[in-house]
Design a protein around this motif. Sequence first.
Motif, PDB file in Angstrom:
ATOM      1  N   THR A   1      -2.184   8.835  -3.130  1.00  0.00           N
ATOM      2  CA  THR A   1      -3.313   9.496  -2.459  1.00  0.00           C
ATOM      3  C   THR A   1      -2.896  10.858  -1.934  1.00  0.00           C
TER       4      THR A   1
ATOM      5  N   TYR B   1       0.433   3.420  -3.277  1.00  0.00           N
ATOM      6  CA  TYR B   1      -0.939   3.924  -3.298  1.00  0.00           C
ATOM      7  C   TYR B   1      -1.113   5.073  -2.305  1.00  0.00           C
ATOM      8  N   SER B   2      -0.500   4.954  -1.136  1.00  0.00           N
ATOM      9  CA  SER B   2      -0.600   6.004  -0.119  1.00  0.00           C
ATOM     10  C   SER B   2       0.057   7.298  -0.589  1.00  0.00           C
TER      11      SER B   2
ATOM     12  N   TRP C   1      -8.758   5.807   0.720  1.00  0.00           N
ATOM     13  CA  TRP C   1      -7.544   5.340   1.393  1.00  0.00           C
ATOM     14  C   TRP C   1      -7.874   4.813   2.789  1.00  0.00           C
TER      15      TRP C   1
ATOM     16  N   LEU D   1       0.806  -1.224   0.000  1.00  0.00           N
ATOM     17  CA  LEU D   1       0.000   0.000   0.000  1.00  0.00           C
ATOM     18  C   LEU D   1       0.838   1.273   0.000  1.00  0.00           C
TER      19      LEU D   1
END
Length: 209
Positions: free
Chosen positions: A157, A153-154, A192, A150
């Motif tokens: 975001t 992706y974090s 998220w 993740l």
Amino acid sequence: MKINKFFALGGVVGPILFIVMTSYFGSIRLGYNHMHQFISELGATGTANAQLMNFAGFIPSGILIAVFGISLLMVLKKQKYAAIGSASIIFFGLGILVDGFFSCDAGCPEAGSMENMIHNAVAPIAFLAAIVGTGLLGFSFKRTPAFYSLWKYSIFTCFISFVSLLALLASLESRMFTGLWQRLLLLSIFLWCGIVGLRIFKLGNNKKP
């Protein structure tokens, strides 16, 4: 640790509740435009169904997201930057909670009542806290096996929500697409929260991050 699994679900339930309440009260507010108006206008002092939006939307959602932040802190407390990031998510949730108690004036103007001033002061800080939190946690996830998948992706975001915040700020004078940018900002953070919350829930503290 069962209590931590339960807390983690705040990251799922809180955002869903907020989105549902925003959609519903926006749909029954005569003339309300999701594209151009703040979500806070649905809870503005003296407007139709404002108390319902605040006490069924802002306040419980803020509590649930803050509780989700606590679950992050419980799992990642041994990592300095992760702890700061988790605290930032807790602050984001508390910011939503506070804005539910201190509503803006009708139309959410820059100046107005003391309640309006408090609302306007808390909201941008809460947004920034969420953006910083996702970024710090992203870098922490990179060094945490249970959350490694993740980390990119974090960071993504963090970037998308920051760009949305800049676009929101640029739209304040014209109030064109202000609502759209605010919703994109919140949607990126809410998504998220849900994904990370589910990850913590599935882990159930059976694995050490």
